[in-house]
Design an enzyme around this catalytic site. Structure first.
Site, mmCIF file in Angstrom:
data_model
loop_
_atom_site.group_PDB
_atom_site.id
_atom_site.type_symbol
_atom_site.label_atom_id
_atom_site.label_comp_id
_atom_site.label_asym_id
_atom_site.label_seq_id
_atom_site.Cartn_x
_atom_site.Cartn_y
_atom_site.Cartn_z
ATOM 1 C CG ASP A 72 -11.893 1.102 0.091
ATOM 2 O OD1 ASP A 72 -12.948 1.208 -0.566
ATOM 3 O OD2 ASP A 72 -10.793 1.477 -0.327
ATOM 4 C CG ASP A 175 8.374 -4.442 9.277
ATOM 5 O OD1 ASP A 175 9.334 -4.829 9.974
ATOM 6 O OD2 ASP A 175 8.088 -3.244 9.121
ATOM 7 C CB ALA A 187 -5.467 -2.307 -0.092
ATOM 8 C CE1 TYR A 188 1.199 -2.614 4.906
ATOM 9 C CE2 TYR A 188 0.073 -4.484 5.907
ATOM 10 C CZ TYR A 188 1.118 -3.588 5.895
ATOM 11 O OH TYR A 188 2.087 -3.662 6.873
ATOM 12 C CB SER A 189 -0.360 -5.297 -1.947
ATOM 13 O OG SER A 189 0.607 -5.732 -2.883
ATOM 14 C CB SER A 191 1.132 1.038 1.346
ATOM 15 O OG SER A 191 -0.066 1.746 1.123
#
Length: 287
Positions: A72, A175, A187-189, A191
Site C-alpha cells: 500500500d 498521542d 489504515a491507521y484510522s 487501528s
C-alpha cells in the site's frame, strides 16, 4: 489502454520476477510498456542489466496507465504523482495487506483485459494539506490516505485543538489525531478505533489517537468542511505532521494545519467485480 508505465518496488519485487511476468503478458496483448522505478533506490543498489529503466518524470506525461507493484505504501506514493497528471493507477499487491491493490501477484493474467478495454475506473477522494507558520506557507501537498499529527517519539501527550469551519470540534490530549479519507479509513484510522467507510463516501474521518480523556470520539465530517489542527495553548512541546506515511515535519506552537477536500482525485483501475465488502472480508479475515 496501450501506453502503460510499470513501477515495481525493487525491495518488494525480488529480482523483478512479478514485473517481468507482467511485461510479457502486456507485450503479448499488444501494449506498449515502459519500466520506471517509483522512487530513488539506495546507493549501491544494482539494477538488473537485462531490464531497461526509464525516468518516471519523462514517461508519466504520456502514460495512459500506471501499474504499481508493491504494498500500500508504494501505491500511495505513486498515486500522488499519477493523480496530479490525471493518470489512472492499478495496484498489484506484493506486500502484506494490499488493501488498495486491485490484483494479487497470482492474478497477473487479468492485465491483458486492459488492452481489450475490459476495465472500469473508480474515483477516490483526496485531501489537500497546508501548514501555515505566521504568514508563510511551510508545507503543501495532497494525499490519498491520511494526514496524521502526532507527538513523535516522546512518551508524553500532545495537546491539540481541532476545528471544523472555525468552530471547535475537539480539544484533546493524547498521542495525536488522524484525518483520513474513506480510502484511508481502513489504515491507521481503523487501528486507532475509527470506522470503516465505503470508498465512494465523501467524508473526512477525524480519529483521535489514544486520547487521554473520555470525551474525545471519532467524528465523521462532511467533505465540505475545512478542518484545522493546532497545538493547544497548554502544549509545551512540538508536534509532527506526516502525510500518507511520508517524512515527518515538525510543527511549532502557532503553526496551523489546514485540511480540506482536494480538487484532485485518484483514479483506480478495476478489473474485478468484487464489492468493497468482499475486500474487507478477505483482507481482515482471521487466519
Amino acid at each position: 489502454m496501450k501506453n502503460i508505465v510499470l513501477t515495481p518496488n525493487p525491495y518488494r519485487d525480488k529480482n523483478f520476477q512479478t514485473v517481468r511476468s507482467a511485461l510479457q503478458i502486456l507485450k503479448n496483448a499488444g501494449a506498449q510498456t515502459r519500466l520506471c522505478l517509483p522512487f530513488e533506490v539506495d546507493r549501491g543498489y544494482e539494477l538488473p542489466k537485462d531490464l531497461r529503466f526509464s525516468r518516471l518524470e519523462r514517461e508519466l506525461p504520456n502514460a495512459e496507465l500506471v501499474i504499481c507493484f508493491g504494498g500500500d505504501g508504494t501505491i500511495l506514493h505513486m498515486a500522488k504523482s499519477a493523480a496530479k497528471r490525471g493518470v489512472p493507477v492499478l495496484g498489484v499487491n506484493i506486500g502484506t495487506m494490499g488493501f488498495i491493490a486491485e490484483l494479487e501477484s497470482s492474478e497477473l493474467d487479468k492485465l491483458a483485459n486492459l488492452v481489450r478495454g475490459e476495465y472500469t475506473l473508480e474515483s477516490r477522494m483526496m485531501l489537500d494539506v497546508t501548514v501555515q507558520r505566521e504568514q508563510d506557507i511551510l508545507f503543501h501537498d495532497i494525499c490519498l490516505n491520511d494526514v496524521v499529527v502526532t507527538k513523535g517519539t516522546v512518551a508524553r501527550i500532545v495537546h491539540l485543538a481541532v476545528k471544523c469551519d472555525g468552530t471547535t470540534a475537539m480539544e484533546m490530549g493524547g498521542d495525536g489525531v488522524i484525518l483520513a479519507t474513506p480510502t484511508g479509513s481502513t489504515a491507521y484510522s481503523l487501528s486507532a478505533g475509527g470506522p470503516i467507510v465505503e470508498p465512494e463516501a465523501q467524508n473526512i474521518v477525524i480519529t483521535p489517537i489514544c486520547p487521554h480523556d473520555m470525551g474525545s470520539r471519532c467524528i465523521m465530517a462532511s467533505d465540505k468542511r475545512t478542518i484545522t489542527v493546532e497545538m493547544a495553548r497548554n502544549a509545551r512541546r512540538n508536534a509532527y505532521l506526516s502525510v500518507d506515511g511520508g517524512k515527518a515535519i515538525r510543527l511549532n506552537m502557532g503553526d496551523v494545519v489546514t485540511v480540506k477536500k482536494s480538487q484532485i482525485v485518484t483514479k483506480l483501475v478495476r478489473l474485478n467485480q468484487r464489492s468493497f465488502y468482499d475486500v474487507v472480508n478477505v483482507k481482515f479475515r482471521k487466519p
